[in-house]
Design an enzyme around this catalytic site. Structure first.
Site, PDB file in Angstrom:
ATOM      1  N   ASN A  27      13.589  80.186 -41.259  1.00  0.00           N
ATOM      2  CA  ASN A  27      13.503  78.724 -41.365  1.00  0.00           C
ATOM      3  C   ASN A  27      12.475  78.311 -42.423  1.00  0.00           C
ATOM      4  O   ASN A  27      11.896  77.236 -42.350  1.00  0.00           O
ATOM      5  CB  ASN A  27      13.135  78.106 -40.002  1.00  0.00           C
ATOM      6  N   SER A  28      12.243  79.178 -43.419  1.00  0.00           N
ATOM      7  CA  SER A  28      11.332  78.776 -44.501  1.00  0.00           C
ATOM      8  C   SER A  28      11.978  77.635 -45.282  1.00  0.00           C
ATOM      9  O   SER A  28      13.209  77.537 -45.361  1.00  0.00           O
ATOM     10  CB  SER A  28      11.023  79.958 -45.411  1.00  0.00           C
ATOM     11  N   ARG A  29      11.142  76.781 -45.863  1.00  0.00           N
ATOM     12  CA  ARG A  29      11.649  75.525 -46.427  1.00  0.00           C
ATOM     13  C   ARG A  29      10.950  75.185 -47.743  1.00  0.00           C
ATOM     14  O   ARG A  29       9.879  75.692 -48.053  1.00  0.00           O
ATOM     15  CB  ARG A  29      11.417  74.390 -45.435  1.00  0.00           C
ATOM     16  N   HIS A  47      22.348  61.884 -38.389  1.00  0.00           N
ATOM     17  CA  HIS A  47      21.897  63.132 -39.025  1.00  0.00           C
ATOM     18  C   HIS A  47      22.944  63.539 -40.062  1.00  0.00           C
ATOM     19  O   HIS A  47      23.726  64.467 -39.830  1.00  0.00           O
ATOM     20  CB  HIS A  47      21.742  64.194 -37.930  1.00  0.00           C
ATOM     21  N   LYS A 100      12.598  63.162 -38.355  1.00  0.00           N
ATOM     22  CA  LYS A 100      13.421  63.161 -37.144  1.00  0.00           C
ATOM     23  C   LYS A 100      12.907  62.179 -36.098  1.00  0.00           C
ATOM     24  O   LYS A 100      13.694  61.519 -35.411  1.00  0.00           O
ATOM     25  CB  LYS A 100      13.473  64.567 -36.537  1.00  0.00           C
ATOM     26  N   ARG A 121      29.104  75.314 -37.278  1.00  0.00           N
ATOM     27  CA  ARG A 121      29.325  76.749 -37.494  1.00  0.00           C
ATOM     28  C   ARG A 121      30.177  77.264 -36.349  1.00  0.00           C
ATOM     29  O   ARG A 121      29.682  77.397 -35.231  1.00  0.00           O
ATOM     30  CB  ARG A 121      27.989  77.501 -37.424  1.00  0.00           C
ATOM     31  N   SER A 142      21.583  71.269 -37.778  1.00  0.00           N
ATOM     32  CA  SER A 142      20.506  71.835 -38.589  1.00  0.00           C
ATOM     33  C   SER A 142      20.900  73.202 -39.145  1.00  0.00           C
ATOM     34  O   SER A 142      21.439  74.039 -38.416  1.00  0.00           O
ATOM     35  CB  SER A 142      19.249  71.972 -37.731  1.00  0.00           C
ATOM     36  N   ALA A 143      20.620  73.387 -40.429  1.00  0.00           N
ATOM     37  CA  ALA A 143      20.924  74.635 -41.150  1.00  0.00           C
ATOM     38  C   ALA A 143      22.413  74.978 -41.125  1.00  0.00           C
ATOM     39  O   ALA A 143      22.803  76.134 -41.004  1.00  0.00           O
ATOM     40  CB  ALA A 143      20.080  75.794 -40.608  1.00  0.00           C
ATOM     41  N   CYS A 144      23.264  73.947 -41.223  1.00  0.00           N
ATOM     42  CA  CYS A 144      24.718  74.167 -41.252  1.00  0.00           C
ATOM     43  C   CYS A 144      25.368  73.587 -42.500  1.00  0.00           C
ATOM     44  O   CYS A 144      26.584  73.371 -42.520  1.00  0.00           O
ATOM     45  CB  CYS A 144      25.369  73.612 -39.997  1.00  0.00           C
ATOM     46  N   GLY A 145      24.594  73.311 -43.550  1.00  0.00           N
ATOM     47  CA  GLY A 145      25.224  73.033 -44.831  1.00  0.00           C
ATOM     48  C   GLY A 145      25.102  71.639 -45.422  1.00  0.00           C
ATOM     49  O   GLY A 145      25.770  71.351 -46.416  1.00  0.00           O
ATOM     50  N   LYS A 146      24.267  70.747 -44.864  1.00  0.00           N
ATOM     51  CA  LYS A 146      24.156  69.400 -45.432  1.00  0.00           C
ATOM     52  C   LYS A 146      23.552  69.417 -46.839  1.00  0.00           C
ATOM     53  O   LYS A 146      24.108  68.823 -47.762  1.00  0.00           O
ATOM     54  CB  LYS A 146      23.312  68.489 -44.521  1.00  0.00           C
ATOM     55  N   THR A 147      22.418  70.102 -46.995  1.00  0.00           N
ATOM     56  CA  THR A 147      21.763  70.120 -48.306  1.00  0.00           C
ATOM     57  C   THR A 147      22.709  70.696 -49.358  1.00  0.00           C
ATOM     58  O   THR A 147      22.808  70.173 -50.470  1.00  0.00           O
ATOM     59  CB  THR A 147      20.461  70.946 -48.245  1.00  0.00           C
ATOM     60  N   ARG A 153      11.271  73.448 -35.300  1.00  0.00           N
ATOM     61  CA  ARG A 153      11.233  72.399 -34.291  1.00  0.00           C
ATOM     62  C   ARG A 153      11.226  73.020 -32.901  1.00  0.00           C
ATOM     63  O   ARG A 153      11.709  74.129 -32.696  1.00  0.00           O
ATOM     64  CB  ARG A 153      12.450  71.475 -34.421  1.00  0.00           C
TER      65      ARG A 153
HETATM   66  P1  GTP Z   1      18.778  71.134 -42.100  1.00  0.00           P
HETATM   67  O1  GTP Z   1      17.872  70.843 -43.236  1.00  0.00           O
HETATM   68  O2  GTP Z   1      18.192  72.078 -41.109  1.00  0.00           O
HETATM   69  O3  GTP Z   1      19.278  69.893 -41.424  1.00  0.00           O
HETATM   70  O4  GTP Z   1      20.028  71.995 -42.671  1.00  0.00           O
HETATM   71  P2  GTP Z   1      21.281  71.670 -43.603  1.00  0.00           P
HETATM   72  O5  GTP Z   1      22.399  71.169 -42.763  1.00  0.00           O
HETATM   73  O6  GTP Z   1      20.876  70.847 -44.765  1.00  0.00           O
HETATM   74  O7  GTP Z   1      21.743  73.136 -44.098  1.00  0.00           O
HETATM   75  P3  GTP Z   1      21.701  73.821 -45.554  1.00  0.00           P
HETATM   76  O8  GTP Z   1      22.613  73.141 -46.541  1.00  0.00           O
HETATM   77  O9  GTP Z   1      20.285  73.957 -45.964  1.00  0.00           O
HETATM   78  O10 GTP Z   1      22.336  75.241 -45.236  1.00  0.00           O
HETATM   79  C1  GTP Z   1      21.769  76.142 -44.322  1.00  0.00           C
HETATM   80  C2  GTP Z   1      22.245  77.539 -44.584  1.00  0.00           C
HETATM   81  O11 GTP Z   1      23.678  77.584 -44.589  1.00  0.00           O
HETATM   82  C3  GTP Z   1      21.796  78.066 -45.951  1.00  0.00           C
HETATM   83  O12 GTP Z   1      21.403  79.406 -45.796  1.00  0.00           O
HETATM   84  C4  GTP Z   1      23.034  77.964 -46.795  1.00  0.00           C
HETATM   85  O13 GTP Z   1      23.056  78.938 -47.811  1.00  0.00           O
HETATM   86  C5  GTP Z   1      24.168  78.162 -45.778  1.00  0.00           C
HETATM   87  N1  GTP Z   1      25.408  77.447 -46.206  1.00  0.00           N
HETATM   88  C6  GTP Z   1      25.488  76.174 -46.650  1.00  0.00           C
HETATM   89  N2  GTP Z   1      26.761  75.852 -46.997  1.00  0.00           N
HETATM   90  C7  GTP Z   1      27.506  76.960 -46.764  1.00  0.00           C
HETATM   91  C8  GTP Z   1      28.901  77.261 -46.927  1.00  0.00           C
HETATM   92  O14 GTP Z   1      29.717  76.447 -47.383  1.00  0.00           O
HETATM   93  N3  GTP Z   1      29.303  78.509 -46.551  1.00  0.00           N
HETATM   94  C9  GTP Z   1      28.424  79.433 -46.052  1.00  0.00           C
HETATM   95  N4  GTP Z   1      28.897  80.637 -45.718  1.00  0.00           N
HETATM   96  N5  GTP Z   1      27.104  79.195 -45.902  1.00  0.00           N
HETATM   97  C10 GTP Z   1      26.644  77.970 -46.244  1.00  0.00           C
HETATM   98  C1  SPV Z   2      16.523  70.006 -39.065  1.00  0.00           C
HETATM   99  O1  SPV Z   2      16.102  70.858 -38.261  1.00  0.00           O
HETATM  100  O2  SPV Z   2      17.612  69.404 -38.883  1.00  0.00           O
HETATM  101  C2  SPV Z   2      15.733  69.708 -40.285  1.00  0.00           C
HETATM  102  C3  SPV Z   2      14.413  70.327 -40.449  1.00  0.00           C
HETATM  103  O3  SPV Z   2      16.202  68.933 -41.114  1.00  0.00           O
HETATM  104  S1  SPV Z   2      13.133  69.537 -39.551  1.00  0.00           S
HETATM  105  O4  SPV Z   2      12.552  68.504 -40.415  1.00  0.00           O
HETATM  106  O5  SPV Z   2      12.117  70.535 -39.243  1.00  0.00           O
HETATM  107  O6  SPV Z   2      13.666  68.927 -38.373  1.00  0.00           O
HETATM  108 MN    MN Z   3      18.323  68.195 -40.508  1.00  0.00          MN
END
Ligand code: GTP
Ligand code: SPV
Ligand code: MN
Length: 581
Positions: free
Chosen positions: A363-365, A227, A207, A396, A249-254, A70
């Protein structure tokens, strides 16, 4: 005319006159259509076939190396006046923005096919769902939107029945970063996106619609577009409680959305409703009811492994699109953290050897339908949504912020959300690892002034009689050696367990100036390796460091001038005062 909705038909004509495509294709969302699009993209190189023995129906897309995340600095909210967008958004005058975008879109689809894709955000039968139509010249966007949303004939039928829909116009343009803009017109329910084919810049249902436009609508209509992930946690008695969680983003939701409880939690089960976006409304019973407007995951690949997220791995061995991952010698998808294999080509398709830096882009997906997840909950289709018992905020934070704390009240919970901060990640272009304020994980996504947004959050106190409790978590504390102090992933279940016991008044808490913390003895730590010392540190409150944090929070709230609700400032001062006592 392909639709009985005059507004839609006129808009498509108008866009075609502006962009001059060779062909216009209305997407019905069918299997046949998808197969044709995939074979078209295999021909052009937009998609690369992955190993069909190990990964049937899986393809790789390599995006332009300048277009991998993004772009917040190129994203605009064009309200009538600048103040409505607030200091949290880039603003442009709507008239000026329309002219600028018109120039970019002019004749941009010559030689291309223009796809018209009607979609529905949320279950087709849900009154909480909202529809949109994206016009795009990217078949990759179509294939992704088909998984991420309810796309095609049923959505068009709903639009024809209801009338209103969000208009999203997208072109990949020349993929020139100098000619790239993602522009929102919330008053007109319109989105214009030019010059990127990546993720949230291009899949406009996500988004742009479900957060920026929807948050703006939600404020006037009295609901919340957030979000947040949504999960159901089932206990051994068979009772399920639902939790919504906002992490940047990328802080653990999935990962939290598809958590597998550790061995000591036999009989517990986590059910996935959604991993990124949550729309919530007050129900007749005074509780907040939530739907996931999406139908798929656009998830972060790196870090996804059999240890960290086995459910994700299990859903990724068929019918998925991978973007910017590496490949192994036998053409399987690979990313950092995926164990047992080695890559031979990096995300750009270049030969890769150890020492050459990351093979997959950070940020590969992956894109995959949510129903493919082993922990998928049928409740994701429930038209009325699921009732939320707890809201969790998190970010984080290598230091300071404890593993978990509970807010003292809804108002204090809103302060916890408003004062969230987190280290930036590769999900957006720019520096990684810098702590910045990211209120409610909505910094890049709130379609209006944060001051008004906090006021809207506070207003729920008078309107909903059974509001969820609010918590803040931090899985990312680091020790002096830079290692994570908390094992995270499945072990986060132990914190979720405490949160749910708090919601049922089944456990006490330690009152502190910053909120309610667990007594370490109240966390179930059987079978975990975290040392008592580390745990003590994870649950400590460093008063002098927190005093500084509260000062910073105060300065942050000041940026929104008189838009910041006085009640929020009072909460901030109350915490600051309690820290000084
Ligand atoms: P967006 O799709 O960008 O909104 O991200 P997200 O919030 O869904 O994050 P996601 O669960 O994909 O996690 C992002 C990164 O954080 C990955 O590399 C995970 O392995 C790492 N991660 C997730 N949960 C934890 C945790 O509990 N501890 C640690 N150390 N890393 C984590
Ligand atoms: C985020 O960045 O929070 C995502 C990925 O979930 S994107 O769809 O590229 O915004
Ligand atoms: Mn997101």
């Amino acid at each position: 005319m392909v639709t009985s909705n005059r507004d839609l038909a006129n808009w498509v004509d108008e866009v075609a006159r502006l962009t001059r495509p060779d062909r216009v294709h209305w997407c019905d969302g069918s299997e046949d259509e998808n197969r044709e699009l995939i074979s078209l993209m295999l021909g052009t190189g937009d998609l690369i076939e992955l190993n069909q023995q190990t990964h049937p129906g899986c393809y790789l897309h390599r995006s332009d190396p300048s277009d991998v995340a993004r772009v917040e600095h190129l994203t605009f909210v064009c309200t009538q006046d600048r103040d409505s967008a607030g200091p949290n958004n880039n603003w442009m005058d709507p008239g000026e923005a329309r002219d600028k975008m018109k120039d970019l879109f002019s004749a941009c689809m010559e030689g291309r096919t223009m796809y018209v894709l009607p979609y529905c955000m949320g279950p087709i039968a849900s009154p909480l769902s909202r529809c949109g139509v994206e016009i795009t010249d990217s078949p990759y966007v179509v294939a992704n939107m088909r998984m991420m949303t309810r796309m095609g004939a049923p959505a068009l039928e709903r639009i024809e029945r209801e009338g209103g829909f969000v208009k999203g116009l997208h072109s990949t343009g020349e993929l020139d970063p100098e000619r790239r803009f993602i522009v929102h017109f919330p008053d007109d329910l319109e989105i214009h996106s030019y010059g990127s084919g990546y993720g949230g810049n291009a899949l406009l249902g996500k988004k742009c619609h479900a957060l920026r436009i929807a948050s703006y609508q939600a404020r006037t209509e009295g609901w919340l577009a957030e979000h947040m992930l949504i999960v159901g946690v089932e206990n051994p008695k068979g009772e399920t409680h639902y939790i919504a969680g906002a992490f940047p983003s990328a802080c653990g939701k999935t990962n939290l959305a598809m958590l597998i409880p550790p061995e000591s939690y036999s009989g517990w089960k986590v059910w996935t409703i959604g991993d990124d976006i949550c729309w919530m409304r007050i129900g007749d019973d005074g509780r907040l009811w939530a739907i996931n407007p999406e139908a798929g995951f656009f998830g972060v690949a790196p870090g996804t492994s059999a240890k960290t997220n086995p459910n994700a791995l299990a859903m990724l061995d068929r019918d998925a699109i991978f973007t910017n991952v590496a490949v192994t010698a036998d053409n399987q998808p690979w990313w950092e953290g995926k164990d047992g294999q080695v890559p031979v080509k990096n995300w750009k398709g270049e030969d890769w050897a150890p020492g050459n830096g990351p093979a997959a882009h950070p940020n590969s997906r992956f894109t995959v339908p949510i129903a493919q997840c082993p922990s998928y909950s049928e409740q994701a289709e429930a038209p009325g949504g699921v009732p939320i018992s707890a809201i969790i905020f998190g970010g984080r934070r290598a230091s300071l912020v404890p593993l978990v704390l509970e807010s003292k009240s809804w108002r204090h919970g809103v302060l916890l959300g408003a004062s969230m901060a987190s280290e930036t990640t590769a999900a957006a272009t720019g520096a990684v690892g810098q702590v910045r304020r990211d209120p409610m994980a909505m910094k890049p996504f709130c379609g209006y002034n944060f001051g008004d947004y906090w006021r809207h959050w506070l207003s729920f106190e008078g309107k909903a009689s059974q509001l969820p409790r609010i918590f803040h978590v931090n899985w990312f504390r680091k020790n002096d050696e830079g290692r994570f102090m908390w094992p995270g992933f499945g072990e986060n279940m132990r914190v979720i367990d405490w949160i749910l016991r708090r919601c049922n008044d089944a456990v006490g808490a330690r009152e502190t100036a910053i909120g309610r913390l667990p007594d370490p003895a109240d966390l179930n730590l059987s079978g975990i390796r975290t040392s008592p010392d580390a745990l003590e540190e994870l649950l400590a409150v460093d008063a002098s460091a927190w005093r500084k944090e509260l000062e910073e929070i105060g300065r942050y709230l000041d940026q929104f001038d008189d838009r910041t609700p006085p009640a929020l400032r009072r909460e901030q001062r109350a915490v600051a005062d309690a820290l000084s006592d």
